[in-house]
Design a protein around this motif. Structure first.
Motif, PDB file in Angstrom:
ATOM      1  N   ILE A   1      -1.802   2.680 -11.977  1.00 46.70           N
ATOM      2  CA  ILE A   1      -2.782   2.108 -12.782  1.00 46.70           C
ATOM      3  C   ILE A   1      -3.829   1.597 -11.604  1.00 46.70           C
ATOM      4  O   ILE A   1      -3.773   0.808 -10.560  1.00 46.70           O
ATOM      5  N   PHE A   2      -5.290   1.722 -12.060  1.00 49.81           N
ATOM      6  CA  PHE A   2      -6.126   1.215 -11.201  1.00 49.81           C
ATOM      7  C   PHE A   2      -6.856   0.149 -12.085  1.00 49.81           C
ATOM      8  O   PHE A   2      -7.276   0.639 -13.181  1.00 49.81           O
TER       9      PHE A   2
ATOM     10  N   GLU B   1       0.851  -1.319   0.121  1.00 52.98           N
ATOM     11  CA  GLU B   1       0.058  -0.014  -0.048  1.00 52.98           C
ATOM     12  C   GLU B   1       0.753   1.277   0.014  1.00 52.98           C
ATOM     13  O   GLU B   1       0.447   2.295  -0.542  1.00 52.98           O
ATOM     14  N   ARG B   2       2.129   1.312   0.366  1.00 55.10           N
ATOM     15  CA  ARG B   2       2.882   2.203   0.662  1.00 55.10           C
ATOM     16  C   ARG B   2       3.566   2.530  -0.836  1.00 55.10           C
ATOM     17  O   ARG B   2       3.740   3.934  -1.352  1.00 55.10           O
ATOM     18  N   THR B   3       4.113   1.842  -1.504  1.00 56.78           N
ATOM     19  CA  THR B   3       4.774   1.879  -2.775  1.00 56.78           C
ATOM     20  C   THR B   3       3.934   1.612  -3.976  1.00 56.78           C
ATOM     21  O   THR B   3       4.177   1.837  -5.294  1.00 56.78           O
ATOM     22  N   GLY B   4       2.765   0.715  -3.771  1.00 55.36           N
ATOM     23  CA  GLY B   4       2.071   0.356  -4.945  1.00 55.36           C
ATOM     24  C   GLY B   4       2.682  -1.049  -5.809  1.00 55.36           C
ATOM     25  O   GLY B   4       2.334  -1.172  -6.730  1.00 55.36           O
ATOM     26  N   SER B   5       3.852  -1.417  -5.328  1.00 56.83           N
ATOM     27  CA  SER B   5       4.508  -2.484  -5.929  1.00 56.83           C
ATOM     28  C   SER B   5       3.857  -3.572  -5.426  1.00 56.83           C
ATOM     29  O   SER B   5       3.295  -3.837  -4.395  1.00 56.83           O
ATOM     30  N   MET B   6       4.378  -4.924  -5.984  1.00 58.94           N
ATOM     31  CA  MET B   6       3.952  -6.156  -5.824  1.00 58.94           C
ATOM     32  C   MET B   6       4.804  -7.119  -4.714  1.00 58.94           C
ATOM     33  O   MET B   6       6.062  -6.942  -5.121  1.00 58.94           O
TER      34      MET B   6
ATOM     35  N   LYS C   1      -5.093  -1.394  -7.390  1.00 53.23           N
ATOM     36  CA  LYS C   1      -4.142  -0.103  -7.494  1.00 53.23           C
ATOM     37  C   LYS C   1      -2.801  -0.567  -7.251  1.00 53.23           C
ATOM     38  O   LYS C   1      -2.180  -1.113  -6.253  1.00 53.23           O
ATOM     39  N   LEU C   2      -1.834  -0.411  -8.563  1.00 57.55           N
ATOM     40  CA  LEU C   2      -0.642  -0.811  -8.445  1.00 57.55           C
ATOM     41  C   LEU C   2       0.275   0.232  -9.169  1.00 57.55           C
ATOM     42  O   LEU C   2      -0.220   1.192 -10.130  1.00 57.55           O
ATOM     43  N   THR C   3       1.712   0.399  -9.046  1.00 53.93           N
ATOM     44  CA  THR C   3       2.384   1.252  -9.701  1.00 53.93           C
ATOM     45  C   THR C   3       3.435   0.420 -10.378  1.00 53.93           C
ATOM     46  O   THR C   3       4.032  -0.424  -9.928  1.00 53.93           O
TER      47      THR C   3
ATOM     48  N   LEU D   1       1.281  -7.245 -17.181  1.00 58.11           N
ATOM     49  CA  LEU D   1       1.201  -5.818 -17.166  1.00 58.11           C
ATOM     50  C   LEU D   1       2.604  -5.123 -17.296  1.00 58.11           C
ATOM     51  O   LEU D   1       2.702  -4.406 -18.440  1.00 58.11           O
ATOM     52  N   LYS D   2       3.705  -5.698 -16.636  1.00 57.97           N
ATOM     53  CA  LYS D   2       4.948  -5.072 -16.718  1.00 57.97           C
ATOM     54  C   LYS D   2       5.317  -5.588 -18.320  1.00 57.97           C
ATOM     55  O   LYS D   2       6.183  -4.648 -18.845  1.00 57.97           O
ATOM     56  N   ALA D   3       5.026  -6.692 -18.886  1.00 59.84           N
ATOM     57  CA  ALA D   3       5.594  -7.001 -20.266  1.00 59.84           C
ATOM     58  C   ALA D   3       4.927  -5.910 -21.193  1.00 59.84           C
ATOM     59  O   ALA D   3       5.660  -5.521 -22.179  1.00 59.84           O
ATOM     60  N   ASP D   4       3.590  -5.597 -21.003  1.00 65.29           N
ATOM     61  CA  ASP D   4       2.796  -4.704 -21.762  1.00 65.29           C
ATOM     62  C   ASP D   4       3.388  -3.249 -21.871  1.00 65.29           C
ATOM     63  O   ASP D   4       3.446  -2.525 -22.655  1.00 65.29           O
ATOM     64  N   VAL D   5       3.502  -2.785 -20.572  1.00 63.07           N
ATOM     65  CA  VAL D   5       4.006  -1.419 -20.464  1.00 63.07           C
ATOM     66  C   VAL D   5       5.437  -1.216 -20.834  1.00 63.07           C
ATOM     67  O   VAL D   5       5.953  -0.170 -21.265  1.00 63.07           O
TER      68      VAL D   5
END
Length: 281
Positions: free
Chosen positions: A215-216, A174-179, A198-200, A241-245
């Motif tokens: 991204i939401f 929740e702090r960084t938005g990372s997995m 919600k993730l970064t 998602l990482k592959a697409d971005v």
């Protein structure tokens, strides 16, 4: 004696004397020959060269159950309201578990039921081959495991041959938005629509400049069989998602983002469409 209820931490060797086991207490007593007996209060006992251990009482409420692992390998489930004294002579382990509350039809669990099937086979041990030409019949226990879906609204209490599937998925910091890998462990799947994540995501441009995109993601679990067979759907989704971005980042430059006032808005629009995520979709 006192008013305090004694539990499994109370162990005494008594050469000659007595103990009062109050109403609401229980104790295990071993005599000089090692013979055991369980005593449930209220009772006054006289002991000679004996060991006494008071027993811990486990109590389950109406929405709970007592899980008992017996010394002989059997497993017993006692549904609440109920109580049990844990006796080290009989019990390997005693624990209290909550029933699984499913509040709506969109909440479900996956339950495995194991049933033993006895089948007979013919086995000829190596050391008997010389003395006998007849194979020896032996019973060979087999286990049949079935899977089913249980949906709410209900309170689920398993039987002794049922196991609830435990999911271990990656989750969002929740702090960084990372997995974070293997962050969440749970048993209840929520299949209601429009669940939000919600993730970064880090995006590297074509000239190797890093920027982050928040991204939401709205999603819904539809095919439970695929969710169960997948080890970590959240991690798989994050990798997609990482592959697409990454592909998107290679199509833009940092100069493009700095010079064009609406450049960032165009990138935002592209990130907001499903066509930007061919690997994920």
């Amino acid at each position: 004696m006192g008013v305090t209820f004694r539990t499994g931490g109370y162990i005494k060797h008594v050469f000659l004397g007595g103990r009062t086991i109050k109403d609401g207490e229980a104790a295990a007593v071993w005599n000089i020959n090692g013979v055991h007996r369980q005593i449930i209060g209220p009772k006054r006992i006289i002991m000679y060269n004996s060991t006494i251990r008071f027993l811990t009482c486990y109590t389950a409420k109406q929405d709970q159950y007592i899980h008992v692992d017996h010394k002989n390998g059997q497993v017993e489930l006692i549904y609440g309201p109920a109580s049990l004294y844990e006796n080290p002579v009989c019990h390997e382990k005693v624990t209290i578990h909550d029933g699984i509350r499913l509040d709506s039809s969109s909440e479900c669990i996956i339950v495995y039921t194991s049933r033993k099937i006895e089948s007979i086979g013919l086995v000829e041990p190596e050391d008997l081959k010389k003395s006998s030409t007849n194979p020896i019949p032996l019973w060979s226990p087999k286990c049949e495991r079935r899977k089913r879906e249980v949906r709410g609204p209900m309170l689920f209490l398993p039987t002794d041959d049922e196991t609830v599937h435990q999911f271990t998925w990656s989750g969002i910091d929740e702090r960084t938005g990372s997995m974070i890998p293997r962050k969440d462990t749970f048993s209840v799947l929520r299949t209601n629509p429009n669940r939000t994540l919600k993730l970064t995501l880090p995006i590297v441009t074509s000239d190797n400049v890093l920027f982050n995109a928040s991204i939401f993601l709205h999603y819904q679990i539809i095919r439970l069989s695929e969710v169960v067979s997948s080890k970590d759907p959240m991690d798989n989704m994050y990798d997609g998602l990482k592959a697409d971005v990454h592909i998107l980042g290679q199509q833009i430059s940092s100069e493009y983002l700095h010079k064009m006032v609406d450049g960032s808005n165009e990138v935002t629009k592209r990130l907001s469409t499903l066509t930007a995520y061919p690997t994920l979709c």
